[in-house]
Design an enzyme around this catalytic site. Structure first.
Site, PDB file in Angstrom:
ATOM      1  N   ARG A   1     -10.941   0.376  14.434  1.00 55.88           N
ATOM      2  CA  ARG A   1     -10.812   1.210  13.164  1.00 55.88           C
ATOM      3  C   ARG A   1     -11.855   0.482  12.283  1.00 55.88           C
ATOM      4  O   ARG A   1     -12.965   0.976  12.398  1.00 55.88           O
ATOM      5  CB  ARG A   1      -9.312   0.920  12.654  1.00 55.88           C
ATOM      6  CG  ARG A   1      -9.214   1.766  11.496  1.00 55.88           C
ATOM      7  CD  ARG A   1      -7.682   1.599  11.042  1.00 55.88           C
ATOM      8  NE  ARG A   1      -7.118   0.622  10.499  1.00 55.88           N
ATOM      9  CZ  ARG A   1      -5.895   0.250  10.197  1.00 55.88           C
ATOM     10  NH1 ARG A   1      -4.976   1.332  10.388  1.00 55.88           N
ATOM     11  NH2 ARG A   1      -5.376  -0.853   9.953  1.00 55.88           N
TER      12      ARG A   1
ATOM     13  N   HIS B   1      -6.428  -6.747  13.429  1.00 54.62           N
ATOM     14  CA  HIS B   1      -5.084  -6.033  13.144  1.00 54.62           C
ATOM     15  C   HIS B   1      -4.908  -5.497  14.536  1.00 54.62           C
ATOM     16  O   HIS B   1      -5.936  -5.012  15.380  1.00 54.62           O
ATOM     17  CB  HIS B   1      -5.203  -4.540  12.523  1.00 54.62           C
ATOM     18  CG  HIS B   1      -4.256  -3.959  12.004  1.00 54.62           C
ATOM     19  ND1 HIS B   1      -2.968  -4.472  11.453  1.00 54.62           N
ATOM     20  CD2 HIS B   1      -4.017  -2.624  11.970  1.00 54.62           C
ATOM     21  CE1 HIS B   1      -2.088  -3.821  11.274  1.00 54.62           C
ATOM     22  NE2 HIS B   1      -2.591  -2.702  11.561  1.00 54.62           N
TER      23      HIS B   1
ATOM     24  N   ASP C   1      12.755  23.323  -2.245  1.00 61.45           N
ATOM     25  CA  ASP C   1      13.612  22.750  -3.413  1.00 61.45           C
ATOM     26  C   ASP C   1      15.015  22.301  -3.140  1.00 61.45           C
ATOM     27  O   ASP C   1      15.871  21.819  -3.705  1.00 61.45           O
ATOM     28  CB  ASP C   1      13.542  23.408  -4.458  1.00 61.45           C
ATOM     29  CG  ASP C   1      11.889  23.921  -5.045  1.00 61.45           C
ATOM     30  OD1 ASP C   1      11.025  22.988  -4.763  1.00 61.45           O
ATOM     31  OD2 ASP C   1      11.644  25.094  -5.084  1.00 61.45           O
TER      32      ASP C   1
ATOM     33  N   CYS D   1      14.380  24.554   2.852  1.00 61.14           N
ATOM     34  CA  CYS D   1      13.427  25.298   1.870  1.00 61.14           C
ATOM     35  C   CYS D   1      12.416  24.124   0.915  1.00 61.14           C
ATOM     36  O   CYS D   1      12.701  22.965   1.098  1.00 61.14           O
ATOM     37  CB  CYS D   1      14.194  26.009   0.712  1.00 61.14           C
ATOM     38  SG  CYS D   1      15.336  27.041   1.426  1.00 61.14           S
TER      39      CYS D   1
ATOM     40  N   TYR E   1      15.651  31.073   4.965  1.00 66.04           N
ATOM     41  CA  TYR E   1      14.620  31.723   5.509  1.00 66.04           C
ATOM     42  C   TYR E   1      14.528  31.903   7.035  1.00 66.04           C
ATOM     43  O   TYR E   1      14.957  31.127   7.801  1.00 66.04           O
ATOM     44  CB  TYR E   1      13.126  30.974   5.029  1.00 66.04           C
ATOM     45  CG  TYR E   1      12.930  30.909   3.662  1.00 66.04           C
ATOM     46  CD1 TYR E   1      12.682  32.274   2.692  1.00 66.04           C
ATOM     47  CD2 TYR E   1      12.757  29.732   2.912  1.00 66.04           C
ATOM     48  CE1 TYR E   1      12.349  31.903   1.482  1.00 66.04           C
ATOM     49  CE2 TYR E   1      12.546  29.703   1.713  1.00 66.04           C
ATOM     50  CZ  TYR E   1      12.279  30.888   0.655  1.00 66.04           C
ATOM     51  OH  TYR E   1      12.157  30.775  -0.605  1.00 66.04           O
TER      52      TYR E   1
ATOM     53  N   ARG F   1       1.235 -10.843   7.648  1.00 67.64           N
ATOM     54  CA  ARG F   1       0.956  -9.411   6.825  1.00 67.64           C
ATOM     55  C   ARG F   1       2.173  -8.172   7.189  1.00 67.64           C
ATOM     56  O   ARG F   1       1.788  -7.356   7.576  1.00 67.64           O
ATOM     57  CB  ARG F   1      -0.497  -8.934   7.116  1.00 67.64           C
ATOM     58  CG  ARG F   1      -1.776  -9.684   6.868  1.00 67.64           C
ATOM     59  CD  ARG F   1      -2.861  -8.747   6.797  1.00 67.64           C
ATOM     60  NE  ARG F   1      -2.965  -7.903   8.081  1.00 67.64           N
ATOM     61  CZ  ARG F   1      -3.521  -8.315   8.968  1.00 67.64           C
ATOM     62  NH1 ARG F   1      -4.334  -9.389   9.261  1.00 67.64           N
ATOM     63  NH2 ARG F   1      -3.632  -7.440  10.053  1.00 67.64           N
TER      64      ARG F   1
ATOM     65  N   LYS G   1       0.977  -1.114   0.007  1.00 67.00           N
ATOM     66  CA  LYS G   1       0.112   0.035  -0.023  1.00 67.00           C
ATOM     67  C   LYS G   1       0.962   0.996   0.180  1.00 67.00           C
ATOM     68  O   LYS G   1       2.182   1.132   0.349  1.00 67.00           O
ATOM     69  CB  LYS G   1      -0.924  -0.072   1.309  1.00 67.00           C
ATOM     70  CG  LYS G   1      -0.106  -0.028   2.461  1.00 67.00           C
ATOM     71  CD  LYS G   1      -1.212  -0.238   3.927  1.00 67.00           C
ATOM     72  CE  LYS G   1      -0.265  -0.545   5.122  1.00 67.00           C
ATOM     73  NZ  LYS G   1      -1.034  -0.838   6.145  1.00 67.00           N
TER      74      LYS G   1
END
Ligand SMILES: *Cc1c(COP(=O)(O)O)cnc(C)c1O
Length: 383
Positions: free
Chosen positions: A134, A163, A323, A321, A273, A222, A35
């Site tokens: 859940r 679970h 990027d 930052c 920054y 699992r 997942k």
């Protein structure tokens, strides 16, 4: 290709599965969680590698994640662990994805879809809420819900699952809650049997339970995070070794980039920054072209997370930052422009920290670090 990339070591993934299999009885099946794009590693190549290494089932969260696997030609059983919306039900059925069900309305949706599509036998697994709170029916309802599934005529109960909420905590509380949940699960299975229905494949063990509690493996385990080379929180390598249950896991993902610029900074010059970092003395500041839009999150700033260049760790200057981020390479800088910078991963790639180390410094778990590496970062698959 961008220098900022995630190397995905499929050989390490296979190694991890083989290591995990050593803890299982030969007849115990393994359902590998792929997942969330295989916890950020890339679903299709990881799914293929997992099946090659001996996984029997795959699990996804959403219908789309299952369809991505089917479109890639993957024919193994696929469990869908989360609930889909009513308008996805027909597609789940056509794709042959196995849903977790537990209530009349949802069961009815699948049965109607099968009728409409002319499918006479469709497998579902019954989810039991034994304490996770859940999804799932209560253990006391399991017999009745199993009957509802059977009475649909076109649905087959292929498995029964639960679970755990606290299996990765090694405290007395964690251990006894997991035991409580396991006993509730056994009660649910008995309730199903007592109405004359076969509960199918019974499964409950996530990564922590797979490594720590062989008595809870039942018919299938699992695992997720351990397949990607990280231990499940407190069920750490040290803990397992102390219990004589060592497995050698290797991180599958290495996140790397480069030093895209190196500039001399005089004492008193600021970087980033907020001007939160100031050169305390003359130094060299390198730029690494990775930022929070890549999943190298702003909250990794100013907390001890470092960047490795040529086998040495360097601190991040101030705030990360979107990027880019800056690193303090020191006055006697040995790094050269375009040298590789390694953010985390396998030490054989030059990593000096793991996703787990970053998780500990930033108050989260390794899962969130690898899942967070964004689409902008190309995944490079290596054997
Ligand atoms: C994600 C998930 C798993 C795998 O969990 P790990 O802690 O990564 O082993 C197993 N079962 C269910 C229902 C899950 O949602």
């Amino acid at each position: 290709m961008r220098a900022t990339r995630a190397l995905i070591h499929l050989g390490n993934l296979k190694n991890n599965i083989i290591e995990i299999k050593k803890c299982l009885k030969p007849e115990t099946k393994m359902c590998v969680a792929v997942k969330a794009d295989a916890y950020g590693h890339g679903a299709v190549p990881c799914a293929r590698a997992a099946l090659e290494a001996g996984a029997d089932y795959l699990s996804v969260a959403t219908y789309e994640e299952g369809v991505v696997l089917r479109n890639a030609g993957i024919a193994s059983p696929i469990l869908m662990l989360s609930l889909c919306s009513p308008d996805e039900v027909e597609e789940v059925v056509s794709a042959g994805i196995t849903p977790f069900v537990f209530d009349e309305e949802y069961i009815e949706l699948f049965s109607s879809a099968c009728k409409k599509l002319g499918i006479k036998k469709f497998e579902v697994h019954l989810a039991v809420d034994t304490g996770m709170g859940r999804i799932g029916c209560l253990p006391s309802e399991a017999g009745n819900i199993a009957l509802k599934i059977k009475n649909c005529g076109n649905l087959v109960l292929g498995g029964t699952a639960t679970h755990f909420a606290l299996s990765d905590c090694v405290s007395e509380k964690g251990k006894s809650y997991t035991k409580f949940q396991f006993e509730n699960f056994l009660e649910a299975i008995n309730n199903i049997k007592s109405v004359g229905i076969n509960p199918g494949i019974c499964h409950c063990a996530n990564s922590a339970t797979t490594l720590d509690s062989p008595d809870m493996h039942l018919d299938m385990v699992r695992p997720g995070i351990i397949v990607y080379g990280y231990y499940a929180d407190e069920v750490s390598k040290e803990y397992l070794v102390s219990k004589g249950k060592n497995v050698e896991l290797k991180p599958v993902m290495t996140l790397e980039s480069c030093v895209s610029s190196i500039r001399k900074f005089e004492k008193g010059k600021f970087a980033g920054y907020g001007c939160r970092w100031e050169a305390k003395s003359d130094t060299n500041v390198g730029v690494v072209p990775i930022g929070y839009a890549d999943g190298w999150f702003r909250r990794f700033s100013e907390c001890g997370v470092k960047v490795a260049v040529n086998g040495k760790n360097y601190p991040i200057c101030g705030r990360i930052c979107m990027d880019q981020c800056m690193i303090d390479l020191g006055a006697d800088c040995t790094a050269k422009r375009w040298d590789k910078a390694v953010l985390f991963g396998d030490s054989s790639d030059g990593a000096l920290q793991t996703a787990d180390d970053i998780a500990h410094l930033t108050g989260t778990i390794s899962y969130e670090i690898t899942c967070g590496i964004s689409k902008r970062v190309p995944r490079v698959f290596v054997q």
